[in-house]
Enzyme design. Structure first.
Site, PDB file in Angstrom:
ATOM      1  N   ASN A  10      29.908  39.399  22.857  1.00  8.21           N
ATOM      2  CA  ASN A  10      30.905  40.286  23.451  1.00  8.21           C
ATOM      3  C   ASN A  10      31.373  41.238  22.353  1.00  8.21           C
ATOM      4  O   ASN A  10      32.101  40.830  21.457  1.00  8.21           O
ATOM      5  CB  ASN A  10      32.072  39.429  23.981  1.00  8.21           C
ATOM      6  CG  ASN A  10      33.237  40.266  24.467  1.00  8.21           C
ATOM      7  OD1 ASN A  10      33.115  41.479  24.649  1.00  8.21           O
ATOM      8  ND2 ASN A  10      34.380  39.614  24.682  1.00  8.21           N
ATOM      9  N   TRP A  11      30.933  42.484  22.459  1.00  9.55           N
ATOM     10  CA  TRP A  11      31.233  43.444  21.382  1.00  9.55           C
ATOM     11  C   TRP A  11      32.645  44.014  21.499  1.00  9.55           C
ATOM     12  O   TRP A  11      33.057  44.792  20.653  1.00  9.55           O
ATOM     13  CB  TRP A  11      30.189  44.569  21.371  1.00  9.55           C
ATOM     14  CG  TRP A  11      28.808  44.102  20.993  1.00  9.55           C
ATOM     15  CD1 TRP A  11      28.444  42.838  20.606  1.00  9.55           C
ATOM     16  CD2 TRP A  11      27.601  44.881  20.959  1.00  9.55           C
ATOM     17  NE1 TRP A  11      27.100  42.783  20.338  1.00  9.55           N
ATOM     18  CE2 TRP A  11      26.544  44.032  20.550  1.00  9.55           C
ATOM     19  CE3 TRP A  11      27.303  46.213  21.239  1.00  9.55           C
ATOM     20  CZ2 TRP A  11      25.223  44.477  20.409  1.00  9.55           C
ATOM     21  CZ3 TRP A  11      25.989  46.660  21.106  1.00  9.55           C
ATOM     22  CH2 TRP A  11      24.970  45.802  20.684  1.00  9.55           C
ATOM     23  N   LYS A  12      33.353  43.682  22.563  1.00 10.99           N
ATOM     24  CA  LYS A  12      34.745  44.132  22.763  1.00 10.99           C
ATOM     25  C   LYS A  12      34.865  45.645  22.496  1.00 10.99           C
ATOM     26  O   LYS A  12      33.963  46.393  22.822  1.00 10.99           O
ATOM     27  CB  LYS A  12      35.680  43.320  21.857  1.00 10.99           C
ATOM     28  CG  LYS A  12      35.514  41.817  22.024  1.00 10.99           C
ATOM     29  CD  LYS A  12      36.624  41.040  21.383  1.00 10.99           C
ATOM     30  CE  LYS A  12      36.336  39.557  21.485  1.00 10.99           C
ATOM     31  NZ  LYS A  12      37.417  38.731  21.014  1.00 10.99           N
ATOM     32  N   HIS A  95      38.147  37.626  30.838  1.00 12.39           N
ATOM     33  CA  HIS A  95      38.314  37.263  29.426  1.00 12.39           C
ATOM     34  C   HIS A  95      39.809  37.135  29.127  1.00 12.39           C
ATOM     35  O   HIS A  95      40.625  37.867  29.690  1.00 12.39           O
ATOM     36  CB  HIS A  95      37.672  38.346  28.546  1.00 12.39           C
ATOM     37  CG  HIS A  95      37.581  37.962  27.115  1.00 12.39           C
ATOM     38  ND1 HIS A  95      38.659  38.035  26.263  1.00 12.39           N
ATOM     39  CD2 HIS A  95      36.548  37.468  26.384  1.00 12.39           C
ATOM     40  CE1 HIS A  95      38.286  37.619  25.065  1.00 12.39           C
ATOM     41  NE2 HIS A  95      37.009  37.261  25.109  1.00 12.39           N
ATOM     42  N   GLU A  97      41.553  38.159  26.811  1.00  8.63           N
ATOM     43  CA  GLU A  97      42.208  39.409  26.376  1.00  8.63           C
ATOM     44  C   GLU A  97      42.565  40.267  27.578  1.00  8.63           C
ATOM     45  O   GLU A  97      43.569  40.985  27.565  1.00  8.63           O
ATOM     46  CB  GLU A  97      41.299  40.154  25.382  1.00  8.63           C
ATOM     47  CG  GLU A  97      41.299  39.458  24.022  1.00  8.63           C
ATOM     48  CD  GLU A  97      40.032  39.640  23.209  1.00  8.63           C
ATOM     49  OE1 GLU A  97      39.217  40.516  23.525  1.00  8.63           O
ATOM     50  OE2 GLU A  97      39.849  38.868  22.240  1.00  8.63           O
ATOM     51  N   GLU A 167      36.681  29.293  27.057  1.00 10.38           N
ATOM     52  CA  GLU A 167      37.151  29.933  25.837  1.00 10.38           C
ATOM     53  C   GLU A 167      38.618  29.580  25.612  1.00 10.38           C
ATOM     54  O   GLU A 167      39.508  30.252  26.151  1.00 10.38           O
ATOM     55  CB  GLU A 167      37.013  31.446  25.958  1.00 10.38           C
ATOM     56  CG  GLU A 167      35.595  31.910  26.150  1.00 10.38           C
ATOM     57  CD  GLU A 167      35.378  33.303  25.566  1.00 10.38           C
ATOM     58  OE1 GLU A 167      34.530  33.427  24.710  1.00 10.38           O
ATOM     59  OE2 GLU A 167      36.106  34.224  25.951  1.00 10.38           O
ATOM     60  N   GLY A 173      38.949  34.497  18.059  1.00 12.73           N
ATOM     61  CA  GLY A 173      39.261  35.417  16.965  1.00 12.73           C
ATOM     62  C   GLY A 173      40.199  34.836  15.925  1.00 12.73           C
ATOM     63  O   GLY A 173      40.735  35.569  15.092  1.00 12.73           O
ATOM     64  N   SER A 213      35.420  31.526  18.087  1.00 17.04           N
ATOM     65  CA  SER A 213      35.074  31.448  16.656  1.00 17.04           C
ATOM     66  C   SER A 213      33.750  30.730  16.404  1.00 17.04           C
ATOM     67  O   SER A 213      33.629  29.960  15.446  1.00 17.04           O
ATOM     68  CB  SER A 213      36.228  30.802  15.875  1.00 17.04           C
ATOM     69  OG  SER A 213      37.407  31.582  15.997  1.00 17.04           O
ATOM     70  N   GLY A 234      32.326  36.514  19.908  1.00 14.84           N
ATOM     71  CA  GLY A 234      32.996  37.793  19.680  1.00 14.84           C
ATOM     72  C   GLY A 234      32.660  38.328  18.294  1.00 14.84           C
ATOM     73  O   GLY A 234      31.630  38.959  18.078  1.00 14.84           O
ATOM     74  N   GLY A 235      33.520  38.027  17.336  1.00 12.32           N
ATOM     75  CA  GLY A 235      33.406  38.581  15.977  1.00 12.32           C
ATOM     76  C   GLY A 235      32.011  38.466  15.368  1.00 12.32           C
ATOM     77  O   GLY A 235      31.496  39.432  14.789  1.00 12.32           O
TER      78      GLY A 235
END
Ligand code: PEP
Length: 250
Positions: A10-12, A95, A97, A167, A173, A213, A234-235
């Protein structure tokens, strides 16, 4: 029942179109594994170019969200048919977020799941508890209510097309990962809920990804657990080296 592993990135809100295409090309170049599904979710402006760049390869492309109307006076929204036409096959829905910063609710998740299915996109439905909820022993209740609301009205045929992502909000994150036991237990609870709400086939066949993470150093342990069918990253999906490292470790 064996379930094909999926490693999803997920490149957000990261990367321009050119940067996205460059990352997709670097992944294509370095990808060795053919025994698992690899998926990337760029920003909306980059979806078409990334989908063109990976066309004919095993790399799948997802949107990070969609609106439930196909078209109309809904400024700034993107619909399922538009994602599909741009080259996406999957879409991330709900998600944390989106829930935290953009007012996503179980009801809107449900609208989006229905819209994704109608457009022929595979929904990746995210669920997960906050730290307060986990500490208050409410994890199972929270997961159940997010699933019940988000998947309301679906039949087993529709449910068979879903991917669920567990998640935990406290692990996204933050560098804090759920332990292998915590992840496997939550996934087992989600799986049991799917069995009760739909049927045994759904319970055994729907893939449940873990997100929070994930890195190359912890991927193997998490992904080896019985109920963990992959990772939503993610990251560590933002560089080819990190993401390929997770794929290799899976
Ligand atoms: C995510 O955003 O879905 C996620 C799991 O992020 P990270 O891997 O950075 O924790």
């Amino acid at each position: 029942m064996s379930r094909t592993l999926m490693v999803a990135g997920n490149w957000k809100l990261h990367k321009t179109v050119d940067e996205s295409v460059a990352l997709a090309q670097a992944l294509l170049k370095g990808l060795q594994r053919k025994d698992l599904d690899v998926l990337i979710a760029p920003t909306f402006p980059a979806i078409h170019a990334v989908a063109q760049a990976v066309k004919g390869s095993p790399i799948l492309v997802a949107g990070q969200n969609l609106y439930w109307q196909d078209q109309g006076a809904f400024t700034a929204e993107v619909s399922g048919p538009m994602l599909k036409a741009a080259g996406a096959s999957h879409v991330i829905i709900g998600h944390s977020e989106r829930r935290q910063f953009f007012g996503e609710t179980e009801k809107t998740v449900n609208h989006r799941v229905n819209a994704a299915l109608k457009a022929g996109l595979t929904p990746i439905v995210c669920v997960g508890e906050t730290l307060e909820e986990r500490e208050a022993n409410q994890t199972a209740d929270v997961l159940q209510s997010q699933l019940a609301g988000g998947l309301a009205g679906l039949d087993a045929k529709q449910a068979a097309k879903l991917i669920i992502a567990y998640e935990p909000v406290w692990a996204i994150g933050t560098g804090k990962t759920a332990s292998e036991d915590q992840a496997d237990q939550a996934h087992a609870e989600i799986r049991a809920w799917l069995g009760g709400r739909f049927d045994k086939n759904i319970e055994n066949s729907v893939r449940i990804l873990y997100g929070g993470s994930v890195k190359s150093a912890n991927a193997a342990g998490l992904l080896n657990r019985e109920h963990v069918d992959g990772a939503l990253v993610g990251g560590a999906s933002l560089t080819a080296e990190d993401f390929l490292g997770i794929i290799e470790a899976a």
